[in-house]
Write an enzyme that holds these catalytic residues in place. Structure first.
Site, PDB file in Angstrom:
ATOM      1  N   ASP A  40     -63.068 -76.104 117.951  1.00  0.00           N
ATOM      2  CA  ASP A  40     -62.709 -76.075 119.420  1.00  0.00           C
ATOM      3  C   ASP A  40     -63.471 -77.248 120.072  1.00  0.00           C
ATOM      4  O   ASP A  40     -64.641 -77.653 119.668  1.00  0.00           O
ATOM      5  CB  ASP A  40     -62.988 -74.717 119.983  1.00  0.00           C
ATOM      6  CG  ASP A  40     -62.196 -74.390 121.286  1.00  0.00           C
ATOM      7  OD1 ASP A  40     -61.299 -73.612 121.353  1.00  0.00           O
ATOM      8  OD2 ASP A  40     -62.476 -74.934 122.473  1.00  0.00           O
ATOM      9  N   TYR A 160     -45.541 -80.028 130.653  1.00  0.00           N
ATOM     10  CA  TYR A 160     -46.118 -79.084 129.357  1.00  0.00           C
ATOM     11  C   TYR A 160     -44.892 -78.661 128.521  1.00  0.00           C
ATOM     12  O   TYR A 160     -44.976 -78.380 127.250  1.00  0.00           O
ATOM     13  CB  TYR A 160     -46.584 -77.788 130.065  1.00  0.00           C
ATOM     14  CG  TYR A 160     -46.976 -76.646 129.343  1.00  0.00           C
ATOM     15  CD1 TYR A 160     -48.296 -76.638 128.760  1.00  0.00           C
ATOM     16  CD2 TYR A 160     -46.298 -75.565 128.998  1.00  0.00           C
ATOM     17  CE1 TYR A 160     -48.841 -75.561 127.840  1.00  0.00           C
ATOM     18  CE2 TYR A 160     -46.565 -74.535 128.015  1.00  0.00           C
ATOM     19  CZ  TYR A 160     -47.864 -74.608 127.687  1.00  0.00           C
ATOM     20  OH  TYR A 160     -48.174 -73.511 126.535  1.00  0.00           O
TER      21      TYR A 160
HETATM   22  N1  LIG Z   1     -51.019 -67.837 126.655  1.00  0.00           N
HETATM   23  C1  LIG Z   1     -49.792 -67.857 126.652  1.00  0.00           C
HETATM   24  O1  LIG Z   1     -49.091 -67.337 127.216  1.00  0.00           O
HETATM   25  C2  LIG Z   1     -49.224 -69.065 125.784  1.00  0.00           C
HETATM   26  C3  LIG Z   1     -47.991 -69.070 125.837  1.00  0.00           C
HETATM   27  C4  LIG Z   1     -47.041 -69.983 125.083  1.00  0.00           C
HETATM   28  C5  LIG Z   1     -47.919 -70.985 124.479  1.00  0.00           C
HETATM   29  N2  LIG Z   1     -49.382 -70.837 124.350  1.00  0.00           N
HETATM   30  C6  LIG Z   1     -50.069 -71.828 123.736  1.00  0.00           C
HETATM   31  O2  LIG Z   1     -50.874 -71.211 122.831  1.00  0.00           O
HETATM   32  C7  LIG Z   1     -52.128 -71.979 122.648  1.00  0.00           C
HETATM   33  C8  LIG Z   1     -53.183 -71.113 122.971  1.00  0.00           C
HETATM   34  O3  LIG Z   1     -53.390 -70.789 124.132  1.00  0.00           O
HETATM   35  P1  LIG Z   1     -54.287 -69.760 124.736  1.00  0.00           P
HETATM   36  O4  LIG Z   1     -53.494 -68.911 125.881  1.00  0.00           O
HETATM   37  O5  LIG Z   1     -54.878 -68.856 123.587  1.00  0.00           O
HETATM   38  O6  LIG Z   1     -55.100 -70.661 125.382  1.00  0.00           O
HETATM   39  P2  LIG Z   1     -56.844 -70.550 125.825  1.00  0.00           P
HETATM   40  O7  LIG Z   1     -57.068 -71.487 127.084  1.00  0.00           O
HETATM   41  O8  LIG Z   1     -57.116 -69.074 125.970  1.00  0.00           O
HETATM   42  O9  LIG Z   1     -57.532 -70.935 124.429  1.00  0.00           O
HETATM   43  C9  LIG Z   1     -57.385 -72.375 124.139  1.00  0.00           C
HETATM   44  C10 LIG Z   1     -58.376 -72.945 123.367  1.00  0.00           C
HETATM   45  O10 LIG Z   1     -58.126 -74.162 123.164  1.00  0.00           O
HETATM   46  C11 LIG Z   1     -59.451 -75.127 123.458  1.00  0.00           C
HETATM   47  N3  LIG Z   1     -59.069 -76.340 123.620  1.00  0.00           N
HETATM   48  C12 LIG Z   1     -58.518 -76.872 124.637  1.00  0.00           C
HETATM   49  N4  LIG Z   1     -58.432 -78.432 124.694  1.00  0.00           N
HETATM   50  C13 LIG Z   1     -58.644 -78.708 123.158  1.00  0.00           C
HETATM   51  C14 LIG Z   1     -58.958 -79.960 122.635  1.00  0.00           C
HETATM   52  N5  LIG Z   1     -58.658 -80.922 123.054  1.00  0.00           N
HETATM   53  N6  LIG Z   1     -59.465 -79.777 121.072  1.00  0.00           N
HETATM   54  C15 LIG Z   1     -59.768 -78.578 120.728  1.00  0.00           C
HETATM   55  N7  LIG Z   1     -59.883 -77.479 121.442  1.00  0.00           N
HETATM   56  C16 LIG Z   1     -59.241 -77.300 122.583  1.00  0.00           C
HETATM   57  C17 LIG Z   1     -59.930 -74.275 124.453  1.00  0.00           C
HETATM   58  O11 LIG Z   1     -61.251 -74.660 124.695  1.00  0.00           O
HETATM   59  C18 LIG Z   1     -59.588 -72.917 124.184  1.00  0.00           C
HETATM   60  O12 LIG Z   1     -60.711 -72.355 123.417  1.00  0.00           O
HETATM   61  C19 LIG Z   1     -52.053 -73.157 123.461  1.00  0.00           C
HETATM   62  O13 LIG Z   1     -51.255 -74.096 122.611  1.00  0.00           O
HETATM   63  C20 LIG Z   1     -51.013 -72.812 124.508  1.00  0.00           C
HETATM   64  O14 LIG Z   1     -50.368 -73.742 125.038  1.00  0.00           O
HETATM   65  C21 LIG Z   1     -50.049 -69.920 125.240  1.00  0.00           C
END
Ligand SMILES: NC(=O)c1ccc[n+]([C@@H]2O[C@H](COP(=O)([O-])OP(=O)(O)OC[C@H]3O[C@@H](n4cnc5c(N)ncnc54)[C@H](O)[C@@H]3O)[C@@H](O)[C@H]2O)c1
Length: 256
Positions: A40, A160
């Site tokens: 991360d 996005y």
């Molecule tokens: N939460 C939702 O509803 C949802 C829906 C569809 C897709 N997603 C996708 O799921 C994935 C995880 O989402 P989440 O909701 O758990 O997000 P979150 O923000 O809770 O967690 C994401 C993690 O990624 C880390 N991160 C961000 N940029 C980074 C980088 N450049 N290098 C390494 N780590 C990095 C952050 O520090 C964080 O710990 C993402 O790709 C997001 O786009 C989320």
């Protein structure tokens, strides 16, 4: 239903494992007996999560990494293999959201940043995971994180959603290349899940949880654990004939 897996002796890598669905997936992998690498941007978060797993008797290693930087992605896979000797499964999950904007008003720097993390980051990690996995007799399995935004459009989310459509293109093309070589690649497409990312959108007034729950035919938001379950299955031998899919885990959102 609580499917269980025995991944003893296997090594799993999860990016974005500092919170949300990445953390839930890393914890789920650890419970299966896999050695897990938690990567991360937030080094403190992954160190704390890895310490907790290690204290509970699991094998875990935290690696701070910005997935948008290919050199760091390459070093992540190198360190994984140096430490645990191999790489069997990966969840390329790290991603960011950007402020909602009218397509005519989107900021170029936000476009570049969301592409750098969500699309280039998956590209870079998958590239270096494949370089390792293709040298292993046992191959490997990779899940890339797309979104319901990879399957449909939504107003004010053009950039996005473009990244998440791109993840599906990377996944299906690489899956065709590597299925004959014993490496399965798939994508997961989460709906609206209760994670810190979504909590942030709710706090900013960019997402109304009641509307989001009503938009999913199942009538509620999903959990990070429900994504972890799907990822473990896709990367397991139970999904041994599943190649190049973009699996919605969205309470029925895209089936409407
Ligand atoms: N939460 C939702 O509803 C949802 C829906 C569809 C897709 N997603 C996708 O799921 C994935 C995880 O989402 P989440 O909701 O758990 O997000 P979150 O923000 O809770 O967690 C994401 C993690 O990624 C880390 N991160 C961000 N940029 C980074 C980088 N450049 N290098 C390494 N780590 C990095 C952050 O520090 C964080 O710990 C993402 O790709 C997001 O786009 C989320």
């Amino acid at each position: 239903m609580n499917p269980t897996y025995d991944f003893t002796g296997k090594v799993a890598l999860v990016t974005g494992a500092g919170g949300g669905m990445g953390l839930a997936t890393a914890q789920a992998y650890a419970r299966t007996g896999a050695a897990v690498v938690l990567a991360d941007l937030d080094g403190q978060a992954v160190r704390a999560a890895a310490d907790e797993l290690t204290s509970a008797g699991h094998q875990a290693l935290a690696i701070p990494c910005d997935v948008s930087d290919e050199d760091q992605a390459a070093a992540l896979i190198d360190r994984t293999v140096e430490h645990f000797g191999r790489l069997d499964m990966a969840f390329n999950n790290a991603g960011i959201m950007i402020p909602l904007a009218d397509a005519a008003d989107e900021d170029a720097s936000a476009f570049d940043r969301v592409n750098a993390v969500n699309l280039r980051g998956v590209w870079a990690c998958m590239k270096h995971e494949l370089r390792r996995m293709r040298t292993q007799d046992s191959g490997g399995a990779i899940v890339n994180c797309s979104s319901l935004g990879g399957l449909v459009g939504n107003p004010q989310r053009a950039s996005y959603h473009a990244t998440k459509h791109g993840v599906i293109g990377l996944t299906s093309s690489a899956a065709l290349e590597y299925a004959p070589r014993g490496i399965r690649i798939n994508a997961v497409c989460p709906g609206t899940m209760k994670t810190p990312m979504v909590a942030g959108m709710i706090a900013k007034g960019e997402l109304d949880p009641e509307t989001a729950a009503a938009d999913a035919p199942i009538g509620r938001l999903g959990t990070a654990q429900e994504i972890a379950e799907a990822v473990l299955w896709l990367n397991s031998p139970a999904a041994g004939y599943v190649v190049g899919v973009a699996l919605p885990v969205d309470g029925g959102y895209v089936a409407r």
